[in-house]
Design an enzyme around this catalytic site. Structure first.
Site, short mmCIF file in Angstrom:
data_model
loop_
_atom_site.label_atom_id
_atom_site.label_comp_id
_atom_site.label_asym_id
_atom_site.label_seq_id
_atom_site.Cartn_x
_atom_site.Cartn_y
_atom_site.Cartn_z
N ASN A 42 0.76 -1.02 -0.09
CA ASN A 42 0.00 -0.12 -0.04
C ASN A 42 0.72 1.25 -0.23
O ASN A 42 0.82 2.23 -0.63
CB ASN A 42 -0.98 0.00 1.23
CG ASN A 42 -1.91 -1.10 1.23
OD1 ASN A 42 -2.22 -1.78 0.27
ND2 ASN A 42 -2.45 -1.44 2.54
N LEU A 228 -3.39 11.11 13.91
CA LEU A 228 -4.20 11.25 15.04
C LEU A 228 -5.85 10.96 14.49
O LEU A 228 -6.87 11.56 15.14
CB LEU A 228 -4.39 12.50 16.01
CG LEU A 228 -2.86 12.61 16.61
CD1 LEU A 228 -2.82 13.89 16.97
CD2 LEU A 228 -2.96 11.70 17.89
N GLY A 229 -5.59 10.29 13.30
CA GLY A 229 -6.94 10.25 12.63
C GLY A 229 -7.87 11.40 12.28
O GLY A 229 -7.16 12.28 11.72
N ASP A 267 -1.20 4.09 5.55
CA ASP A 267 -0.29 3.70 4.60
C ASP A 267 -0.03 4.85 3.51
O ASP A 267 0.85 5.11 2.96
CB ASP A 267 -0.69 2.24 3.78
CG ASP A 267 -0.65 1.08 4.79
OD1 ASP A 267 0.19 1.39 6.05
OD2 ASP A 267 -1.32 0.24 4.62
O1 RIB Z 1 -2.85 -1.06 6.56
C1 RIB Z 1 -3.66 -1.93 5.96
C2 RIB Z 1 -3.17 -3.18 5.45
O2 RIB Z 1 -2.93 -3.72 6.59
C3 RIB Z 1 -4.22 -4.03 4.67
O3 RIB Z 1 -4.10 -3.80 3.41
C4 RIB Z 1 -3.83 -5.29 5.41
O4 RIB Z 1 -3.20 -6.12 4.31
C5 RIB Z 1 -2.65 -5.17 6.44
O5 RIB Z 1 -1.64 -5.38 6.06
#
Ligand code: RIB
Length: 314
Positions: A42, A228-229, A267
């Site tokens: 990601n 912090l969302g 991510d």
């Molecule tokens: O951060 C989200 C990810 O966490 C998901 O895509 C899942 O695969 C886990 O790794």
């Protein structure tokens, strides 16, 4: 131009959308979808779509999931360095509720067999100005190897200490130039390394000086960005190393979003932050953080993880 090199996990995500997250013993009805994920992948997709030349280093099985990773890297123009190991490609089971919140179970599979020597070899050629980004869904010696390779080359080493249930030791922290926990991860790190118990839900309510003091104790030599969302994020630099900012600590508010699914939002933030640092090394850090926040907000408006990453034009 400087590059982003991400070492970490690839998962095939199996996602159920449900009204509420399941309680123990519950049987629920929901809708199902599958797609690519894994924190490492990601972040690599986010970095690439945020405009950086990106390499992704991981371990895959010899199966359909691995082919999915290869096809997606080719489609997005990500330079894939994958070890093929005798384990199935990683998987994740994810529940997403009506508010877009999730809970995740990982089957690490091939990710658990990512060897430090493979990572180090795949990072050969990393140079000053490049950005190396790692998370904790891979063996910790492989994560440490990537951070060491970055530091030895004078590249920026970013440690995203996710997920929160993986404990890291002091030497791992020392290897990071930049640490990017969310509030749950920060709470766990502060408990372990600073010796203070602060509930994750209370983090965003702490005053700036208190957060700054905790960050300084946790990573005296480096920058900490606590996401912090809905409350945005908090940035803390060491005195004398402000990365182009004018203040040693500050908050950045969250970008409004029509949230569908928060899976992979952290991510998105990390990949975009890494890309911004690689692409515009002379810009003030706060500009990179704002960009990463906007990028992450857009990612929550689509369902899924890797495929929800926006493109630069968005
Ligand atoms: O951060 C989200 C990810 O966490 C998901 O895509 C899942 O695969 C886990 O790794």
């Amino acid at each position: 131009m400087a590059r982003v090199l991400v070492a970490g996990s690839f998962n095939v995500d199996h996602v159920w959308r449900v009204a509420t997250l399941p309680a123990p013993g519950a049987t629920l009805s929901g809708s199902y979808a599958t797609g690519p994920g894994g924190k490492g992948f990601n972040q690599a997709v986010a970095a690439r779509r945020a405009g950086a030349t990106t390499r992704f280093v991981c371990a895959l099985g010899d199966d359909v999931g691995a082919q999915l990773a290869r096809d997606l890297c080719a489609a997005d123009g990500i330079d894939l360095h994958a070890a093929v190991v005798a384990e199935p490609t990683g998987t994740a089971g994810i529940y997403v509720d009506a508010q877009g919140r999730n809970c995740i179970v990982i089957g690490s599979g091939a990710n658990g067999a990512l060897a430090p020597a493979f990572v180090t070899a795949a990072l050969e050629g990393v140079a000053a100005g490049d950005v190396v980004l790692v998370q904790l869904e891979s063996p910790l010696d492989a994560v440490a190897g990537a951070l060491e390779a970055a530091r030895a080359a004078g590249a920026t080493a970013i440690l995203n200490p996710a997920p929160a249930n993986v404990a890291i030791d002091e030497p791992m922290l020392v290897r990071a130039d930049l640490l990017t926990p969310n509030e749950t991860e920060f709470s766990a790190l502060v408990a372990r390394h600073v010796g203070e118990r602060i509930d994750a839900d209370a983090m965003s309510g702490l005053d700036q000086q208190r957060l700054h003091a905790l960050c300084r104790e946790l990573l005296p030599h480096g920058t900490v960005v606590v996401t912090l969302g809905a409350s945005g994020c908090f940035v803390s630099h060491p005195e004398g190393a402000l990365r182009g900012d004018t203040a040693a600590c500050y908050r950045v508010s969250a970008e409004p979003a029509q949230v569908v699914d928060t899976t992979g939002a952290g991510d998105a933030f990390n990949g975009a932050l890494a890309a911004a640092l690689a692409r515009r090394p002379d810009a003030a850090f706060i500009e990179h953080v704002r960009f990463a926040g906007r990028f992450a907000a857009r990612s929550t408006e689509q369902a899924g993880a890797a495929l929800a990453m926006p493109h630069l034009t968005e």
